[in-house]
Design a protein around this motif. Structure first.
Motif, PDB file in Angstrom:
ATOM      1  N   LYS A   1       0.984 -16.019  27.462  1.00 25.65           N
ATOM      2  CA  LYS A   1       2.416 -15.848  27.720  1.00 25.65           C
ATOM      3  C   LYS A   1       2.846 -16.662  28.949  1.00 25.65           C
ATOM      4  O   LYS A   1       3.959 -17.189  28.993  1.00 25.65           O
ATOM      5  N   SER A   2       1.986 -16.765  29.944  1.00 25.72           N
ATOM      6  CA  SER A   2       2.307 -17.584  31.117  1.00 25.72           C
ATOM      7  C   SER A   2       2.420 -19.057  30.729  1.00 25.72           C
ATOM      8  O   SER A   2       3.316 -19.761  31.200  1.00 25.72           O
ATOM      9  N   ILE A   3       1.525 -19.498  29.872  1.00 20.30           N
ATOM     10  CA  ILE A   3       1.587 -20.881  29.385  1.00 20.30           C
ATOM     11  C   ILE A   3       2.866 -21.092  28.590  1.00 20.30           C
ATOM     12  O   ILE A   3       3.538 -22.120  28.738  1.00 20.30           O
ATOM     13  N   GLU A   4       3.225 -20.125  27.770  1.00 17.15           N
ATOM     14  CA  GLU A   4       4.451 -20.243  26.983  1.00 17.15           C
ATOM     15  C   GLU A   4       5.678 -20.383  27.885  1.00 17.15           C
ATOM     16  O   GLU A   4       6.525 -21.250  27.676  1.00 17.15           O
ATOM     17  N   GLY A   5       5.749 -19.549  28.921  1.00 13.31           N
ATOM     18  CA  GLY A   5       6.873 -19.634  29.862  1.00 13.31           C
ATOM     19  C   GLY A   5       6.910 -20.971  30.568  1.00 13.31           C
ATOM     20  O   GLY A   5       7.971 -21.576  30.737  1.00 13.31           O
ATOM     21  N   ALA A   6       5.743 -21.460  30.976  1.00  9.64           N
ATOM     22  CA  ALA A   6       5.672 -22.749  31.649  1.00  9.64           C
ATOM     23  C   ALA A   6       6.069 -23.882  30.703  1.00  9.64           C
ATOM     24  O   ALA A   6       6.714 -24.843  31.120  1.00  9.64           O
ATOM     25  N   ALA A   7       5.711 -23.752  29.428  1.00 10.43           N
ATOM     26  CA  ALA A   7       6.074 -24.785  28.451  1.00 10.43           C
ATOM     27  C   ALA A   7       7.591 -24.865  28.285  1.00 10.43           C
ATOM     28  O   ALA A   7       8.154 -25.955  28.213  1.00 10.43           O
ATOM     29  N   TYR A   8       8.244 -23.698  28.252  1.00  9.13           N
ATOM     30  CA  TYR A   8       9.712 -23.709  28.179  1.00  9.13           C
ATOM     31  C   TYR A   8      10.299 -24.366  29.418  1.00  9.13           C
ATOM     32  O   TYR A   8      11.234 -25.154  29.340  1.00  9.13           O
ATOM     33  N   TYR A   9       9.745 -24.036  30.559  1.00  3.77           N
ATOM     34  CA  TYR A   9      10.215 -24.637  31.815  1.00  3.77           C
ATOM     35  C   TYR A   9      10.057 -26.156  31.777  1.00  3.77           C
ATOM     36  O   TYR A   9      10.962 -26.901  32.143  1.00  3.77           O
ATOM     37  N   LEU A  10       8.904 -26.619  31.322  1.00  2.00           N
ATOM     38  CA  LEU A  10       8.622 -28.053  31.317  1.00  2.00           C
ATOM     39  C   LEU A  10       9.487 -28.819  30.307  1.00  2.00           C
ATOM     40  O   LEU A  10       9.631 -30.032  30.420  1.00  2.00           O
ATOM     41  N   GLN A  11      10.059 -28.120  29.341  1.00  2.14           N
ATOM     42  CA  GLN A  11      10.972 -28.775  28.396  1.00  2.14           C
ATOM     43  C   GLN A  11      12.261 -29.213  29.078  1.00  2.14           C
ATOM     44  O   GLN A  11      12.918 -30.134  28.617  1.00  2.14           O
ATOM     45  N   THR A  12      12.622 -28.542  30.163  1.00  2.00           N
ATOM     46  CA  THR A  12      13.904 -28.827  30.821  1.00  2.00           C
ATOM     47  C   THR A  12      13.747 -29.348  32.240  1.00  2.00           C
ATOM     48  O   THR A  12      14.735 -29.700  32.870  1.00  2.00           O
ATOM     49  N   ASN A  13      12.522 -29.394  32.754  1.00  2.00           N
ATOM     50  CA  ASN A  13      12.291 -29.810  34.140  1.00  2.00           C
ATOM     51  C   ASN A  13      11.064 -30.713  34.215  1.00  2.00           C
ATOM     52  O   ASN A  13      10.024 -30.405  33.642  1.00  2.00           O
ATOM     53  N   LYS A  14      11.183 -31.784  34.950  1.00  2.00           N
ATOM     54  CA  LYS A  14      10.041 -32.677  35.192  1.00  2.00           C
ATOM     55  C   LYS A  14       9.256 -32.117  36.364  1.00  2.00           C
ATOM     56  O   LYS A  14       9.789 -31.938  37.465  1.00  2.00           O
ATOM     57  N   ASP A  15       7.989 -31.776  36.135  1.00  2.00           N
ATOM     58  CA  ASP A  15       7.146 -31.195  37.172  1.00  2.00           C
ATOM     59  C   ASP A  15       5.698 -31.583  36.883  1.00  2.00           C
ATOM     60  O   ASP A  15       4.966 -30.868  36.208  1.00  2.00           O
ATOM     61  N   ASP A  16       5.306 -32.752  37.370  1.00  2.00           N
ATOM     62  CA  ASP A  16       3.981 -33.301  37.065  1.00  2.00           C
ATOM     63  C   ASP A  16       2.851 -32.395  37.549  1.00  2.00           C
ATOM     64  O   ASP A  16       1.845 -32.236  36.858  1.00  2.00           O
ATOM     65  N   LYS A  17       3.010 -31.805  38.717  1.00  2.00           N
ATOM     66  CA  LYS A  17       1.963 -30.938  39.271  1.00  2.00           C
ATOM     67  C   LYS A  17       1.751 -29.707  38.387  1.00  2.00           C
ATOM     68  O   LYS A  17       0.621 -29.367  38.049  1.00  2.00           O
ATOM     69  N   ARG A  18       2.842 -29.067  38.007  1.00  2.00           N
ATOM     70  CA  ARG A  18       2.730 -27.872  37.159  1.00  2.00           C
ATOM     71  C   ARG A  18       2.203 -28.242  35.782  1.00  2.00           C
ATOM     72  O   ARG A  18       1.372 -27.538  35.219  1.00  2.00           O
ATOM     73  N   GLU A  19       2.656 -29.363  35.251  1.00  2.00           N
ATOM     74  CA  GLU A  19       2.179 -29.796  33.938  1.00  2.00           C
ATOM     75  C   GLU A  19       0.675 -30.076  33.962  1.00  2.00           C
ATOM     76  O   GLU A  19      -0.051 -29.703  33.033  1.00  2.00           O
ATOM     77  N   ALA A  20       0.193 -30.707  35.024  1.00  2.00           N
ATOM     78  CA  ALA A  20      -1.240 -30.982  35.136  1.00  2.00           C
ATOM     79  C   ALA A  20      -2.044 -29.677  35.200  1.00  2.00           C
ATOM     80  O   ALA A  20      -3.096 -29.554  34.558  1.00  2.00           O
ATOM     81  N   TYR A  21      -1.537 -28.704  35.948  1.00  2.00           N
ATOM     82  CA  TYR A  21      -2.226 -27.416  36.051  1.00  2.00           C
ATOM     83  C   TYR A  21      -2.261 -26.719  34.686  1.00  2.00           C
ATOM     84  O   TYR A  21      -3.311 -26.225  34.268  1.00  2.00           O
ATOM     85  N   ILE A  22      -1.140 -26.709  33.993  1.00  2.00           N
ATOM     86  CA  ILE A  22      -1.075 -26.072  32.677  1.00  2.00           C
ATOM     87  C   ILE A  22      -2.039 -26.767  31.718  1.00  2.00           C
ATOM     88  O   ILE A  22      -2.733 -26.114  30.942  1.00  2.00           O
ATOM     89  N   ASN A  23      -2.104 -28.075  31.774  1.00  2.00           N
ATOM     90  CA  ASN A  23      -3.042 -28.810  30.917  1.00  2.00           C
ATOM     91  C   ASN A  23      -4.490 -28.453  31.228  1.00  2.00           C
ATOM     92  O   ASN A  23      -5.330 -28.395  30.329  1.00  2.00           O
ATOM     93  N   GLU A  24      -4.810 -28.208  32.500  1.00  2.00           N
ATOM     94  CA  GLU A  24      -6.157 -27.768  32.872  1.00  2.00           C
ATOM     95  C   GLU A  24      -6.479 -26.405  32.262  1.00  2.00           C
ATOM     96  O   GLU A  24      -7.568 -26.200  31.742  1.00  2.00           O
ATOM     97  N   VAL A  25      -5.519 -25.498  32.335  1.00  2.00           N
ATOM     98  CA  VAL A  25      -5.735 -24.158  31.754  1.00  2.00           C
ATOM     99  C   VAL A  25      -5.896 -24.263  30.243  1.00  2.00           C
ATOM    100  O   VAL A  25      -6.784 -23.636  29.659  1.00  2.00           O
ATOM    101  N   ILE A  26      -5.068 -25.072  29.597  1.00  2.00           N
ATOM    102  CA  ILE A  26      -5.158 -25.252  28.150  1.00  2.00           C
ATOM    103  C   ILE A  26      -6.513 -25.852  27.778  1.00  2.00           C
ATOM    104  O   ILE A  26      -7.125 -25.446  26.784  1.00  2.00           O
ATOM    105  N   ALA A  27      -7.010 -26.783  28.565  1.00  2.00           N
ATOM    106  CA  ALA A  27      -8.320 -27.384  28.283  1.00  2.00           C
ATOM    107  C   ALA A  27      -9.432 -26.339  28.381  1.00  2.00           C
ATOM    108  O   ALA A  27     -10.383 -26.365  27.593  1.00  2.00           O
ATOM    109  N   LYS A  28      -9.310 -25.408  29.316  1.00  2.00           N
ATOM    110  CA  LYS A  28     -10.307 -24.330  29.422  1.00  2.00           C
ATOM    111  C   LYS A  28     -10.277 -23.444  28.184  1.00  2.00           C
ATOM    112  O   LYS A  28     -11.311 -23.002  27.712  1.00  2.00           O
ATOM    113  N   ILE A  29      -9.090 -23.186  27.698  1.00  2.00           N
ATOM    114  CA  ILE A  29      -8.962 -22.362  26.496  1.00  2.00           C
ATOM    115  C   ILE A  29      -9.531 -23.095  25.277  1.00  2.00           C
ATOM    116  O   ILE A  29     -10.228 -22.509  24.455  1.00  2.00           O
ATOM    117  N   ALA A  30      -9.242 -24.387  25.197  1.00  2.00           N
ATOM    118  CA  ALA A  30      -9.718 -25.171  24.054  1.00  2.00           C
ATOM    119  C   ALA A  30     -11.229 -25.257  24.032  1.00  2.00           C
ATOM    120  O   ALA A  30     -11.869 -25.239  23.011  1.00  2.00           O
TER     121      ALA A  30
END
Length: 122
Positions: free
Chosen positions: A93-122
């Protein structure tokens, strides 16, 4: 019992009529095209972006929810870190909220962190 059947008939009839009539002029728009700028909503949106969202990931790390994925992937040693088997849903759910945020806001640092978490899940 007669009232129940009458109610169900009306309910389904209205539903079928609503599906059949499509020319009422209302069209959905993508959420990322909606901008809330008034004082009430804008302050709450900023609070979620600046405080709530980072805190959800911080707590997910503190409680071992993210570490559970690392253990499952064989990246770390250990046993299940949290109490409930469904604790991973908080991370999702945290990833989902961040994904909605990233659809409307450019935030390279947050996007990189979210991608790290997604890679751990994958």
């Amino acid at each position: 019992m007669k009232n129940l059947y009458t109610g169900l008939f009306l309910f389904f009839s209205i539903g079928l009529f609503a599906q059949a009539t499509t020319g009422y002029g209302i069209k959905p728009i993508p959420f990322h095209q909606v901008k809330l700028t008034d004082d009430f909503w804008q302050s709450r949106i900023e609070s979620v972006q600046e405080v709530t969202m980072p805190l959800t990931f911080e707590k997910s790390e503190e409680t071992g929810r993210i570490k559970n994925f690392e253990i499952a992937a064989g990246q770390q040693e250990g046993s299940f870190c949290t109490v409930y088997a469904f604790d991973d849903s908080d991370v999702f759910k945290s990833i989902e909220g961040a994904a909605y945020y990233l659809q409307t806001n450019k935030d390279d640092k947050r996007e990189a962190y979210i991608n790290e978490v997604i890679a751990k899940i994958a």
